[in-house]
Design an enzyme around this catalytic site. Sequence first.
Site, mmCIF file in Angstrom:
data_model
loop_
_atom_site.group_PDB
_atom_site.id
_atom_site.type_symbol
_atom_site.label_atom_id
_atom_site.label_comp_id
_atom_site.label_asym_id
_atom_site.label_seq_id
_atom_site.Cartn_x
_atom_site.Cartn_y
_atom_site.Cartn_z
ATOM 1 N N GLN A 1 -5.042 -1.982 9.546
ATOM 2 C CA GLN A 1 -4.783 -3.230 8.834
ATOM 3 C C GLN A 1 -5.370 -4.402 9.624
ATOM 4 O OE1 GLN A 1 -3.300 -3.505 5.741
ATOM 5 N NE2 GLN A 1 -3.881 -5.657 5.881
ATOM 6 N N LYS B 1 0.844 -1.207 0.000
ATOM 7 C CA LYS B 1 0.000 0.000 0.000
ATOM 8 C C LYS B 1 0.874 1.249 0.000
ATOM 9 C CE LYS B 1 -3.815 -2.353 2.240
ATOM 10 N NZ LYS B 1 -4.530 -2.706 3.472
ATOM 11 N N ASP C 1 -11.346 2.764 4.124
ATOM 12 C CA ASP C 1 -11.589 1.328 3.918
ATOM 13 C C ASP C 1 -13.095 1.036 3.918
ATOM 14 O OD1 ASP C 1 -9.504 -0.352 3.304
ATOM 15 O OD2 ASP C 1 -8.899 -0.710 5.383
#
Length: 298
Positions: A96, A52, A119
């Site tokens: 994450q 990322k 997200d």
Amino acid sequence: MTAQIINGKEISAAFRKTLAQKIADFPSEDMPVLAVILVGDDDASKIYVRNKQKAAAEVGIGCEVMEFSSTIGEQALLNVIDELNANHHIDGIIVQLPLPKHLDRLKILSRIAPSKDVDGFSPYNTGLLSYNSPDAFISATPKGILHLLLSTGIELEGKHAVIIGRSNIVGRPVSTLLLNQNCTVTITHSRTQDLPSIVKTADIIIAACGQPCLIKGDWIKEGAVVIDVGINRIDGKLCGDVDFAEAVNKASFITPVPGGVGPMTVAMLLANTFAAFCRHQQSSHHCNCDHHHCNCQG
Ligand code: NDP
């Protein structure tokens, strides 16, 4: 029939190139910035975060990775999120996954300010998606799947989509997204009875169950579109949830593993971060572009 391969690697590269240009053209001195919270020592998570970071740098998005020990307390992590929420230099925040067991995932994800939840995992953004609101941050993997489906040029409206898996990260948001596209959606899971018969009725198959090669060629209707989300490892080799060698002779379009859905996920996260940046710039009156016109969501 031999299926056309949906090349996620190429589609993602083209998407990221366009995104990089939009970011370069954006009339602001500021740069979009993504904060990534990484808890613990999971090797796969570290690789995902590194990918990322690299992809962000390539399109002109700053990426600040904050690493914490797996023993971090819940309140301490919530405090970190509060600080990032209040930090005007940060446009997007992601945590994450997976998190260590002692941390309440829903509580942590719910703490991210909706405007920075790139997200799209918070209840607020999943709620907006259910409302089919254009303001929803759609989580990256489902958004990437939709992008791949649209790239085939097939009409989605009225099609029967069968989704295998009901996780909050893939199965459920994909089902909402496809419902919003006027598909008829069936969601299946580990307790579903006679899965092969249900899959056989699908015009579109989204396999997201994490079971290597579960979906066989004779489960697939001739001409169906197959999107394989699964990432499994057998003897060190990557494979999806679909038996590709069989499915490729039945489907009209199919994604490979690797090189299908995977590369799209990071690209969509970057697009969401740029969209968050555009909204922040607009709300702080720095931005001359109208978010709905600048097409910054990609
Ligand atoms: P989860 O383990 O969270 O969910 C799996 C889902 O599949 C569950 O709903 C489960 O049912 C269902 N399932 C499991 N076994 C069967 C079965 N035999 N028949 C029908 N349904 C079954 O996984 P994720 O959703 O997080 O991920 C799914 C796959 O996608 C994984 O391989 C993962 O690595 C991959 N992935 C890929 C990404 C990418 O970028 N390409 C991103 C995210 C995930 P139940 O609810 O009943 O337990």
